[in-house]
Design a protein around this motif. Structure first.
Motif, PDB file in Angstrom:
ATOM      1  N   GLY A 196      30.109 -10.313 -67.932  1.00  0.00           N
ATOM      2  CA  GLY A 196      30.765 -11.231 -67.927  1.00  0.00           C
ATOM      3  C   GLY A 196      31.511 -11.450 -66.563  1.00  0.00           C
ATOM      4  N   LYS A 197      30.919 -10.739 -65.496  1.00  0.00           N
ATOM      5  CA  LYS A 197      31.515 -10.818 -64.266  1.00  0.00           C
ATOM      6  C   LYS A 197      30.378 -11.804 -63.392  1.00  0.00           C
ATOM      7  N   TYR A 198      30.933 -12.131 -62.370  1.00  0.00           N
ATOM      8  CA  TYR A 198      29.889 -13.071 -61.522  1.00  0.00           C
ATOM      9  C   TYR A 198      29.367 -12.107 -60.456  1.00  0.00           C
ATOM     10  N   TRP A 199      28.193 -11.724 -60.336  1.00  0.00           N
ATOM     11  CA  TRP A 199      27.226 -10.760 -59.357  1.00  0.00           C
ATOM     12  C   TRP A 199      27.203 -11.491 -58.261  1.00  0.00           C
ATOM     13  N   ILE A 200      27.445 -11.303 -56.867  1.00  0.00           N
ATOM     14  CA  ILE A 200      27.125 -11.688 -55.727  1.00  0.00           C
ATOM     15  C   ILE A 200      26.177 -10.688 -55.033  1.00  0.00           C
ATOM     16  N   HIS A 201      25.039 -11.077 -54.798  1.00  0.00           N
ATOM     17  CA  HIS A 201      24.063 -10.282 -54.213  1.00  0.00           C
ATOM     18  C   HIS A 201      23.778 -10.681 -52.891  1.00  0.00           C
ATOM     19  N   ILE A 202      24.110  -9.662 -51.798  1.00  0.00           N
ATOM     20  CA  ILE A 202      23.867  -9.989 -50.381  1.00  0.00           C
ATOM     21  C   ILE A 202      22.978  -8.840 -49.672  1.00  0.00           C
ATOM     22  N   VAL A 203      22.716  -9.035 -48.570  1.00  0.00           N
ATOM     23  CA  VAL A 203      21.931  -8.140 -47.662  1.00  0.00           C
ATOM     24  C   VAL A 203      22.882  -7.467 -46.853  1.00  0.00           C
ATOM     25  N   SER A 204      22.725  -6.214 -46.560  1.00  0.00           N
ATOM     26  CA  SER A 204      23.543  -5.551 -45.601  1.00  0.00           C
ATOM     27  C   SER A 204      23.042  -4.050 -45.071  1.00  0.00           C
ATOM     28  N   THR A 205      23.750  -3.416 -44.726  1.00  0.00           N
ATOM     29  CA  THR A 205      23.441  -2.213 -44.263  1.00  0.00           C
ATOM     30  C   THR A 205      24.779  -1.221 -43.973  1.00  0.00           C
ATOM     31  N   GLY A 206      24.433   0.171 -44.369  1.00  0.00           N
ATOM     32  CA  GLY A 206      25.623   0.969 -44.214  1.00  0.00           C
ATOM     33  C   GLY A 206      26.462   1.204 -45.272  1.00  0.00           C
ATOM     34  N   ASN A 207      26.157   0.717 -46.418  1.00  0.00           N
ATOM     35  CA  ASN A 207      27.020   0.875 -47.645  1.00  0.00           C
ATOM     36  C   ASN A 207      27.070   2.261 -47.965  1.00  0.00           C
ATOM     37  N   GLU A 208      28.141   2.780 -47.961  1.00  0.00           N
ATOM     38  CA  GLU A 208      28.443   4.404 -48.439  1.00  0.00           C
ATOM     39  C   GLU A 208      27.905   5.248 -47.510  1.00  0.00           C
ATOM     40  N   VAL A 210      25.152   4.981 -45.825  1.00  0.00           N
ATOM     41  CA  VAL A 210      23.801   5.219 -45.717  1.00  0.00           C
ATOM     42  C   VAL A 210      22.928   4.194 -44.744  1.00  0.00           C
ATOM     43  N   LYS A 211      22.147   4.511 -43.950  1.00  0.00           N
ATOM     44  CA  LYS A 211      21.531   3.567 -42.711  1.00  0.00           C
ATOM     45  C   LYS A 211      20.240   2.791 -43.095  1.00  0.00           C
ATOM     46  N   GLN A 212      20.313   1.997 -44.054  1.00  0.00           N
ATOM     47  CA  GLN A 212      19.192   1.482 -44.803  1.00  0.00           C
ATOM     48  C   GLN A 212      19.450  -0.030 -44.454  1.00  0.00           C
ATOM     49  N   SER A 213      18.329  -0.895 -44.682  1.00  0.00           N
ATOM     50  CA  SER A 213      18.287  -2.316 -44.901  1.00  0.00           C
ATOM     51  C   SER A 213      18.716  -2.088 -46.612  1.00  0.00           C
ATOM     52  N   ILE A 235      16.137   0.227 -48.458  1.00  0.00           N
ATOM     53  CA  ILE A 235      14.665   0.600 -47.533  1.00  0.00           C
ATOM     54  C   ILE A 235      15.058   1.418 -46.124  1.00  0.00           C
ATOM     55  N   ASN A 236      14.616   2.547 -46.142  1.00  0.00           N
ATOM     56  CA  ASN A 236      14.824   3.338 -44.993  1.00  0.00           C
ATOM     57  C   ASN A 236      13.965   2.937 -43.659  1.00  0.00           C
ATOM     58  N   ASP A 237      14.679   1.727 -43.046  1.00  0.00           N
ATOM     59  CA  ASP A 237      13.645   1.303 -42.032  1.00  0.00           C
ATOM     60  C   ASP A 237      14.513   0.890 -40.802  1.00  0.00           C
ATOM     61  N   ASN A 238      15.790   1.184 -40.868  1.00  0.00           N
ATOM     62  CA  ASN A 238      16.523   0.939 -39.563  1.00  0.00           C
ATOM     63  C   ASN A 238      17.769   1.721 -39.417  1.00  0.00           C
ATOM     64  N   LEU A 243      17.052  -5.479 -42.030  1.00  0.00           N
ATOM     65  CA  LEU A 243      15.744  -6.292 -41.567  1.00  0.00           C
ATOM     66  C   LEU A 243      15.456  -7.238 -42.794  1.00  0.00           C
ATOM     67  N   ILE A 244      15.964  -6.934 -44.155  1.00  0.00           N
ATOM     68  CA  ILE A 244      15.745  -7.947 -45.043  1.00  0.00           C
ATOM     69  C   ILE A 244      16.760  -8.950 -45.125  1.00  0.00           C
ATOM     70  N   GLU A 245      16.285 -10.214 -45.843  1.00  0.00           N
ATOM     71  CA  GLU A 245      17.159 -11.375 -45.938  1.00  0.00           C
ATOM     72  C   GLU A 245      16.874 -12.131 -47.471  1.00  0.00           C
TER      73      GLU A 245
END
Length: 334
Positions: A196-208, A210-213, A235-238, A243-245
């Motif tokens: 029932g909630k609105y899900w906003i999906h985004i690209v980012s890095t460093g959540n929690e 962790v250094k990832q895309s 993705i463990n790439d940076n 690096l993803i969009e």
């Protein structure tokens, strides 16, 4: 009669469930691997340009481009396109930083008849930056919500704007989760989840930490208060910026699919990862296919499914800086 109907129904349900079950040499039931259960999306026919990036031939002397965008159908059945739509930067301005306009077009046919409207937003005389938008109907307030990237205090942040008619937009000038989202957080995709909630999906890095895309999900009911970001793909790439969009999430025949562009590997590459759950996607083991297209968006209109592509935001491609569209098909594995 009711007893017989009940038996028939049970037989049908068993037959449906058996489609996803294999048997070993001892006739022990084994569920088929996820990649074999997945249907594979594909582009049907040619991906064709649906409108020119430039507002009109005599608008200015510049070459124009498009980038991240969305499609939304209004309550009268008209299709709207909102997206990054700008001239290549003039002397003294930088590519990917000079984004003054948010384009807006409408049509009654996804593949043609597109009519250009005034820019949805215009920052040409102020911050000169408007990033990837996504628009969704907010049922609870009876308004359209747009999440996009803007520049506030010289920092790029995600912001919500509101509209009652998809024409006039009122900005909030307030950053979403300002202490938890970083400079590379962008490219929203929004859907209403089964919770029932609105899900906003985004690209980012460093959540929690962790250094990832990463692809993150942020849940909200009102687009004013937001839950803590959750990582649904990493993705463990940076070590610095994603690096993803351009992520998109959809459900198809009981499985979940995450699409994203790996633009820093190949600009027109959209990877599709399948999952049994919308909460975690395994890029390393469950990538089901790769589609042609940049910042692809999948939508349904008048009984057909479509997939888009756009850009590029770089003049090394000489003949196509606009938006293209093709029908989308799904290949069933037997």
């Amino acid at each position: 009669m009711r007893f017989k109907n009940g038996i028939i129904l049970c037989i049908i349900l068993v037959m449906i469930s058996c489609k996803n079950i294999a048997h070993d040499d001892k006739n022990v039931a084994i569920e088929k691997p996820l990649l074999l259960r997945a249907e594979i999306p594909y582009i049907k026919g040619e991906s064709k340009k649906i409108f020119d990036a430039k507002p009109s031939k005599d608008f200015d002397d510049n070459k124009w481009f498009t980038n991240d965008h969305c499609f939304v159908e209004d309550h009268d059945g008209k299709l709207h396109w909102f997206g990054i739509n700008n001239p290549y930067p003039p002397k003294g301005k930088e590519l990917y930083s000079y984004h003054p306009y948010l384009g807006h077009l409408t049509s009654d046919d996804a593949t043609k008849n597109w009519k250009r409207l005034p820019f949805a937003l215009d920052e040409s005389r102020d911050t000169e930056y408007l990033g990837a938008p996504f628009v969704i109907w907010h049922e609870e307030s009876k308004r359209w919500a747009m999440v996009l990237e803007t520049r506030m205090d010289d920092i790029r942040r995600l912001e919500v704007s509101w509209s009652k008619d998809l024409i006039k937009w009122e900005r909030t000038y307030k950053a979403i989760l300002p202490d938890d989202l970083w400079i590379s957080s962008r490219d929203p995709h929004i859907m209403k989840g089964p919770d029932g909630k609105y899900w906003i999906h985004i690209v980012s890095t460093g959540n929690e930490g962790v250094k990832q895309s990463q692809v993150l999900r942020i849940r909200t009911k009102d687009f004013e208060t937001f839950d803590k970001p959750e990582t649904i793909l990493g993705i463990n790439d940076n070590t610095f910026a994603t690096l993803i969009e351009s992520p998109s999430v959809l459900k198809h025949n009981g499985l979940w699919y995450l699409l994203f562009t790996y633009a820093h590997r190949r600009y027109t590459e959209t990877i599709v990862v399948v999952s049994d759950t919308p909460d975690h996607f395994d890029y390393y083991n469950n990538a089901v296919t790769t589609l042609f297209g940049h910042a692809a968006k999948i939508f349904n209109y008048k009984g057909k499914s479509y997939i888009s592509s756009c850009g590029p935001e770089d003049q090394h491609y000489s003949n196509h800086q606009s938006v293209s569209l093709a029908e989308l098909g799904w290949l069933s594995q037997k």
